[in-house]
Design a protein around this motif. Structure first.
Motif, PDB file in Angstrom:
ATOM      1  N   LYS A 145      10.505 -26.913 -10.363  1.00 37.90           N
ATOM      2  CA  LYS A 145      11.744 -26.336 -10.916  1.00 37.90           C
ATOM      3  C   LYS A 145      12.316 -27.478 -11.763  1.00 37.90           C
ATOM      4  N   VAL A 150      12.650 -24.371  -4.753  1.00 42.87           N
ATOM      5  CA  VAL A 150      12.369 -23.425  -5.969  1.00 42.87           C
ATOM      6  C   VAL A 150      12.251 -22.233  -5.194  1.00 42.87           C
ATOM      7  N   ASP A 199      11.499 -22.424 -13.908  1.00 43.10           N
ATOM      8  CA  ASP A 199      10.559 -22.447 -12.651  1.00 43.10           C
ATOM      9  C   ASP A 199       9.062 -22.219 -13.158  1.00 43.10           C
TER      10      ASP A 199
END
Lengths: 496, 170
Positions: free
Chosen positions: A293, A446, A411
């Motif tokens: 991320k 994430v 992401d």
């Protein structure tokens, strides 16, 4: 016991039958290091008592003690000695009963005086190997080694403390064994490091000052100040003290953990070094990163700074005191963040465009920039601000998920690391023909999600993503990642 | 017993083409209704006692509200349970739930770490069990409640076997 003759005694060696490998102890100074805090606390308490006794005993010049005070002093001293002996004995025993060994297949640890505990970590399941040196350990040249395997936070093996050289050798050996590398020398060679990104102190301080935490502290401080002025009393400020301490502590932790942060690549993985008081060196082998991320708090936009975080199985989402293990880069320029991303994912799998263009579109773009599939315009009814940034981009190796207008976020999840997928739809979304897609990764910061996609797009993505994950995994490398290529010969592709 | 129905439409995430959904046992609805009704009626009873003692109209309103909630819960649980479905495909398992807020989860067999079968005392009384799928991700929310124990055991063994056949590591 067939192969017991060869060099197993001199150290951890590959290919030796497991029952012939010698058990080893952790460093003899361990009990001191582990119990010093208790001892210091005890000493402080005793010193206080002692001080009180002395003052109450009205000792003129402190030369001759009154009888009663003297007895109390002696009694206190005795209690102290007994306690110290008990603590010392316990620490010694727990050291005595702690032993570990490295077989060709696993790292094994035996612990516990009363209830014995035996733990075995298979080496082909190594997710990360960390070395940590708290201040005191650093002074005496010791280090703590933590081996993460993917079994939740309770499955890790921690060896505290080893001598620095021993810890380094063991780390190198574990990583080599996990990679499937065979070496001829006595000790595992330290993998050479290649490229690195460092975080300057000034930037670290700046990034902390511009973070949401600081903004929050300023707002709260202002609130207290206004309240104090309005009420016209300083009592409110006293109430602010714990809040201030908490906020200041959090800021300090971030600073101490991010101090001297350095990211380097070696053939045995990504190496992270950081810490002001407690030095830590984390090594995450290639392919162990489950998701990345890159994000940017609102105020960081002034300097175009980004932070990179990862999911690694075993690190979980847990924060080990001051230093969250999931941080890959606490603050960096856009180029540095992209470089760090390319360490983790050398091949993004973009065919037509330049990978940089796609990543840039993910970081700051909106709509269909860089080949992203975005939420349709009708999504503004459910998300009037964020809809234009909601989107995803598929490459042959990874799924990129983009979101956030104020707090931007990108992401990246390699297809081979997709665990499972889901689609959700609320009543309003249903009216508008929208649906949200979520990709499930291992525990960590994430958790990729694209909100308000057109529902047929979400449907297609759901089914295709699962199929893609399957085929990507089928061609992915073995668990021992070096077994296919030449060990320690080829450095990973160097990013630009 | 689980009945089967074939969905027709496609292009919708919740009606993938050619998927045969297995439904869960109606015993699940009975179990959930029992728990919910007892809870709501207990609250209604308490409110009724309070209404009797205080003579307040507010308590009376509360009593009526809890009775209404019990009836509504009865109806809602029936709908919710009817909307639960799962499908075993060649390489993955689909779990579907919800009417207002719908959710579908796809779990590839190769990602299964382990499979749990759970049955509490009420579940056992109604002859149902819950199968819970675990991957390396904590956010994989794939549980199938309300399976007959035999079906739950069959599914568990089947999933374990398929998981081993497809095993991918992390």
């Amino acid at each position: 016991m067939i192969g017991a003759v060869n060099g197993a005694v001199s150290g951890p060696a590959c290919g030796v039958p497991s029952d012939s490998v010698r058990w080893r102890r952790v460093h003899p100074l361990t009990p001191v290091l582990q119990s010093w805090q208790v001892i210091v606390v005890l000493l402080v308490i005793i010193a206080q008592e002692l001080g009180q006794n002395l003052t109450q005993g009205e000792v003129p010049g402190g030369r001759s003690l009154p009888r009663l005070g003297g007895w109390m002093l002696a009694g206190g001293g005795l209690v102290l000695v007994v306690l110290l002996v008990v603590i010392g004995l316990f620490a010694y025993l727990s050291w005595r009963f702690t032993r570990y060994r490295v077989t060709s297949e696993a790292l094994e640890l035996q612990q516990g005086v009363l209830s014995r505990k035996f733990r075995q970590a298979p080496l082909d399941r190594v997710q990360a190997v960390d070395l940590a040196q708290p201040v005191l350990a650093r002074i005496v040249g010791l280090a703590r080694l933590t081996l993460e395997v993917a079994g939740g936070s309770d499955s890790r093996i921690q060896l505290a403390y080893l001598s620095e050289t021993e810890a380094h050798q063991l780390r190198n050996h574990l990583l080599a064994a996990a990679a499937g590398v065979r070496y001829e020398t006595e000790e595992a060679p330290e993998a050479p490091e290649h490229f690195d990104v460092t975080v300057p102190v000034g930037r670290l301080i700046g990034s902390i000052l511009l973070s949401g935490l600081t903004v929050w502290i300023v707002v709260v401080a202002a609130g207290f100040a206004v309240a104090a002025v309005v009420a016209g009393s300083g009592g409110i400020l006293a109430a602010a003290l714990p809040v201030a301490l908490g906020g200041g502590g959090a800021l300090w932790q971030r600073f101490a953990a991010g101090f001297g942060f350095r990211v380097a690549t070696a053939s045995d993985g990504l190496r992270l070094r950081h810490g002001l008081l407690e030095h830590r060196t984390q090594t995450v082998p290639p392919g162990r990163v489950q998701a990345v991320k890159i994000h940017q708090p609102l105020l960081w936009r002034l300097r175009s700074w980004w932070v990179v975080e990862v999911n690694v199985a075993g690190y979980g989402g847990d924060k080990e005191g001051a230093a969250p293990s999931n941080l890959l880069l606490p603050v960096g320029t856009r180029d540095e963040a992209v470089a760090v991303l390319s360490f983790v994912l050398p091949d993004l799998g973009v065919e037509k465009e330049l990978p940089g263009v796609v990543v840039d579109a993910g970081l700051t773009g909106s709509g269909t920039d860089g080949g992203f599939v975005s939420a349709p315009r009708r999504a503004r009814w459910v998300d009037p601000i964020g809809w234009s940034r909601e989107g995803f981009r598929l490459t042959s190796n990874a799924l990129l998920v983009r979101r956030g207008v104020l707090h931007r976020e990108l992401d990246v999840v390699p297809h081979a690391r997709t665990q499972s997928c889901g689609v959700t739809q609320g009543p309003l979304q249903r009216k508008l023909g929208l649906a949200s897609f979520a990709l499930h990764s291992t525990a960590g910061p994430v958790s990729p999600k694209v909100d308000h996609l057109s529902s047929d797009v979400a449907a297609g993505l759901l089914m295709d993503q699962v199929a893609r994950a399957r085929s990507a995994r089928a061609v992915a490398g073995p668990e021992r990642w070096m077994e296919r290529s030449d060990p320690l010969q080829k450095p990973p592709e160097r990013p630009e | 017993m689980s009945s089967q129905s074939i969905s027709a439409a496609s292009g919708e995430p919740f009606e993938p083409l050619g998927v045969i959904w297995s439904r869960v046992s109606p015993g699940l609805a009975s179990a959930r209704r029992l728990v919910n009704t007892i809870a709501e009626l207990a609250m209604a009873g308490a409110a009724a006692v309070a209404a009797f003692l205080t003579g307040s109209l507010w308590w009376l309103a509360a009593t009526v509200l809890f009775v209404v909630l019990a009836v509504w819960g009865w109806w809602l649980i029936g709908r919710q349970v009817a909307a639960l479905g799962y499908a075993e495909r060649e390489d993955d398992l689909l779990v579907y739930r919800g009417i207002m807020f719908r959710e579908i989860v796809v779990v590839p067999y190769g990602r299964l770490q382990y499979v749990d079968v759970k049955a509490g005392p009420i579940d056992r009384a109604f002859g149902i069990a819950q199968v819970q799928l675990h991957t390396a991700s904590a956010s994989t929310d794939a549980s199938i409640p309300g399976l007959p124990p035999s079906e739950a055991a069959r599914l568990r063994d089947r999933l374990s076997a398929r998981g081993e056949a497809h095993l991918m590591g992390l």
